[in-house]
Motif scaffolding. Structure first.
Motif, short mmCIF file in Angstrom:
data_model
loop_
_atom_site.label_atom_id
_atom_site.label_comp_id
_atom_site.label_asym_id
_atom_site.label_seq_id
_atom_site.Cartn_x
_atom_site.Cartn_y
_atom_site.Cartn_z
N VAL A 164 0.85 -1.19 0.00
CA VAL A 164 0.00 0.00 0.00
C VAL A 164 0.89 1.24 0.00
N PRO A 165 0.61 2.22 -0.87
CA PRO A 165 1.43 3.44 -0.86
C PRO A 165 1.29 4.18 0.48
N LEU A 166 2.42 4.57 1.04
CA LEU A 166 2.47 5.32 2.29
C LEU A 166 3.14 6.66 2.03
N VAL A 167 2.47 7.73 2.42
CA VAL A 167 3.02 9.08 2.27
C VAL A 167 3.29 9.63 3.66
N ILE A 168 4.54 10.07 3.90
CA ILE A 168 4.94 10.60 5.19
C ILE A 168 5.22 12.09 5.05
N VAL A 169 4.54 12.90 5.90
CA VAL A 169 4.76 14.34 5.88
C VAL A 169 5.05 14.83 7.29
N GLY A 170 5.75 15.95 7.37
CA GLY A 170 6.04 16.53 8.68
C GLY A 170 7.35 17.29 8.65
#
Length: 200
Positions: A164-170
């Motif tokens: 599953v595509p995982l997008v990490i922001v911060g």
């Protein structure tokens, strides 16, 4: 470049109470643990987000000496505040248990989102952001810190296993970004993880 010593708590200890006192204020709401002024001239209400360093002692041990001293000072001031706002019932119970504060002095006010405050948060705005960053139509989003108690490696591993595509922001430090890249490489999760850094 951030200084190695984060002494924001010293301002609170030495000056903040006096500064607030000059405003002839009746009440001060402290939303930052480094800024909880205590004074006989006004009441103080402080918001408590969590007690992570107490729940995970190794986390506190990983802080620099000045941060540990500052954290202990903030705990002392939490005990002295006239009233506390906890962001959840769990946090309230944790404060009662770990700091021995009377539950009558704590009000749980769960965090929430005012959807009206997010202008342009409709489908068109979401689509523009998705296209700007080249994101797939469906993905899992992680927005937060990369500290150990967040268990981000477990999230990455789950995304890779489920494909599953995982997008990490911060907003993360250089060291945290490097550590994240090492975790992604170790788990062979590169095809499934996108790191965008800070996104407005």
């Amino acid at each position: 470049v951030r200084p190695r010593l984060r002494l924001d708590w010293v301002w609170n200890e030495l000056c903040l109470g006096r500064e607030v006192g000059t405003l002839s204020a009746n009440l001060y709401h402290a939303t930052d643990p480094a800024g909880i002024p205590i004074s006989g001239r006004f009441k103080t209400v402080a918001t408590v987000y969590d007690l992570i360093p107490l729940a995970f002692p190794h986390f506190l041990g990983g802080l620099s000496l000045d941060r540990r001293i500052g954290y202990r000072a903030s705990l002392r001031r939490l005990r002295q505040a006239d009233h506390l706002i906890a962001i959840s019932e769990f946090t309230k119970r944790d404060v009662v248990s770990r700091l021995s504060i009377d539950p009558e002095r704590i009000t749980a006010v769960p965090l929430a989102v005012d959807l009206g405050a997010f202008a342009g948060s409709g489908k068109d705005a979401v689509e523009r952001v998705r296209k700007r960053h080249g994101l797939p139509e469906k993905y899992v989003l992680y927005a937060g810190s990369l500290e150990a108690h967040k268990r981000v490696p477990l999230i990455i591993e789950a995304a890779a296993r489920a494909k599953v595509p995982l997008v990490i922001v911060g907003r993360h430090s250089h060291g945290q970004r490097r550590q994240l890249a090492e975790i992604v490489e170790r788990l062979s999760a590169g095809p499934y993880v996108r790191y965008l850094g800070y996104v407005s």
